[in-house]
Motif scaffolding. Structure first.
Motif, PDB file in Angstrom:
ATOM      1  N   GLN A 293       0.822  -1.210   0.000  1.00 41.98           N
ATOM      2  CA  GLN A 293       0.000   0.000   0.000  1.00 41.98           C
ATOM      3  C   GLN A 293       0.861   1.266   0.000  1.00 41.98           C
ATOM      4  N   ALA A 296       1.812   1.660  -3.500  1.00 42.57           N
ATOM      5  CA  ALA A 296       0.674   2.133  -4.296  1.00 42.57           C
ATOM      6  C   ALA A 296       0.527   3.653  -4.220  1.00 42.57           C
ATOM      7  N   CYS A 297       1.051   4.261  -3.155  1.00 42.78           N
ATOM      8  CA  CYS A 297       0.994   5.716  -3.011  1.00 42.78           C
ATOM      9  C   CYS A 297       2.131   6.429  -3.734  1.00 42.78           C
ATOM     10  N   GLY A 299       3.683   5.295  -6.940  1.00 42.43           N
ATOM     11  CA  GLY A 299       3.942   4.779  -8.278  1.00 42.43           C
ATOM     12  C   GLY A 299       4.651   3.446  -8.304  1.00 42.43           C
ATOM     13  N   GLU A 314       0.075   9.684  -4.340  1.00 42.17           N
ATOM     14  CA  GLU A 314      -0.894   9.709  -5.429  1.00 42.17           C
ATOM     15  C   GLU A 314      -1.521   8.324  -5.565  1.00 42.17           C
ATOM     16  N   GLY A 315      -2.584   8.224  -6.334  1.00 42.17           N
ATOM     17  CA  GLY A 315      -3.286   6.951  -6.468  1.00 42.17           C
ATOM     18  C   GLY A 315      -4.489   6.867  -5.540  1.00 42.17           C
ATOM     19  N   ASN A 316      -5.195   5.764  -5.586  1.00 44.35           N
ATOM     20  CA  ASN A 316      -6.456   5.614  -4.864  1.00 44.35           C
ATOM     21  C   ASN A 316      -6.299   5.659  -3.344  1.00 44.35           C
ATOM     22  N   LYS A 319      -5.591   9.130  -2.256  1.00 44.33           N
ATOM     23  CA  LYS A 319      -6.814   9.928  -2.394  1.00 44.33           C
ATOM     24  C   LYS A 319      -7.738   9.708  -1.205  1.00 44.33           C
TER      25      LYS A 319
END
Length: 357
Positions: A293, A296-297, A299, A314-316, A319
């Protein structure tokens, strides 16, 4: 991992290689066996205080997304041992490891107050908020012994110069007398770091820091004395404290914080290896989830060095964090404002009585 292999009271569980060194050291099993047979300790796990003598103490901050222009650090290295700390990498410049060395070899700048006063007297210096500390905590355990931060605050008061403070240690309340005097002239703002409301989480993330109860009390006491407090809910680590954002914001607001800031964790430099080793030892059941995770933040990487994005992510998942932060600010900080510090008094106190002639 065997319980006896875990280094209690420390964040990092290893000394990573210094990237500037050609050779590395490793603790071999045969050495450990020798120590066992001889009844000796292979690692004493004690903190060392090492005096250093820099020529200057105020640093100009050039990173455009840090939020400060100048900082100063009375200490290098930090016994708090926060596993995620970005400052760990700076210990390599001093010839040490970003791992255990960062927590156990604390460099002491005893001349910091004298160097700061020299800066205050400089004809070229113009008032600009100096932050204690931009790198390592100015109220870490060493401060109780050396009192360098207190001496520096006395210099700021003498010259009526604005100062910011970042800490996660209740020791700051020892200096409430000076802070109250600075506040009379709107010269100080305090940032108190609160990363979790769970003591279990706090103990493994930040092993030698003040308890959550003490930190919330610190915010409350400062606020009751009119000292403006911004809470640092940082870093937000997915699947470790990301679910606490709303509760954290409410807790710090209820205790008097006027604002809060946050960052999404990034594991730059040696911290990626240190954190990965730590989480696989302390939270093995969710280690891969947390690491994935975080990636995932950023890239697909544990680190991101892009200004403006590195601390926000960035990313879901990022967000979701930002959405919670916006909601928390709307619910708990809608009518609160953190005041600007006063930069107008310094010139009158810079030269003392010489201004009269």
């Amino acid at each position: 991992m065997k319980q006896e292999d875990y280094i209690k009271g420390r964040g990092a569980q290893q000394n990573t290689p210094n990237k500037f060194f050609q050779y590395t050291n490793e603790t071999r099993d045969d050495f450990l066996e020798f120590c066992r047979i001889e009844g000796e300790e292979a690692d004493h796990n004690k903190t060392q205080y090492i005096p250093i003598f820099p020529k200057t103490i105020v640093n100009k901050v050039t990173s455009p997304d840090v939020g400060m222009m100048h900082s100063m650090n009375p200490y290098q290295g930090c016994e708090h041992g926060c596993i995620y700390c970005y400052a760990r990498n700076t210990h390599e410049f001093w010839g040490y490891s970003a791992g255990l060395d960062f927590e156990r070899k604390i460099l002491i700048k005893k001349d910091a107050p004298k160097l700061l006063e020299a800066k205050m007297k400089s004809k070229r210096w113009k008032a600009s908020t100096i932050v204690l500390s931009g790198n390592t905590d100015c109220y870490q355990p060493a401060e109780k012994k050396f009192e360098i931060t207190r001496a520096c605050l006395e210099v700021f008061l003498k010259y009526r110069h604005p100062v910011g403070i970042i800490t996660k240690n209740a020791l700051i309340l020892r200096d409430l007398d000076i802070l109250k005097e600075l506040t009379k002239h709107q010269l100080v703002g305090v940032n108190v770091s609160v990363t979790s409301l769970s003591e279990k989480t706090r103990r493994i993330l930040e092993p030698r820091t003040a308890t959550i109860k003490k930190r919330l009390k610190t915010i409350r006491v400062l606020a009751e004395n009119g000292i403006p407090v911004n809470a640092m809910l940082a870093p937000i680590i997915p699947a470790i404290n990301s679910h606490e954002i709303m509760n954290l914001a409410k807790a710090v607001s209820d205790n008097g914080a006027l604002s809060f800031a946050f960052t999404v964790v990034r594991l730059n430099g040696a911290i990626g290896q240190i954190f990965t080793d730590w989480i696989r030892k302390t939270l093995p059941d969710r280690a891969e989830k947390v690491l994935l995770q975080i990636e995932a933040c950023h890239g697909g990487n544990l680190n991101d060095s892009r200004y403006g994005i590195r601390g926000r992510g960035e990313g879901n998942i990022a967000k979701q964090i930002h959405d919670l932060v916006r909601l928390a600010r709307h619910m708990y900080f809608r009518d609160k404002v953190f005041p600007k510090l006063n930069h107008d008094l310094y010139e009158s106190f810079k030269d003392g009585q010489m201004r009269l002639f």
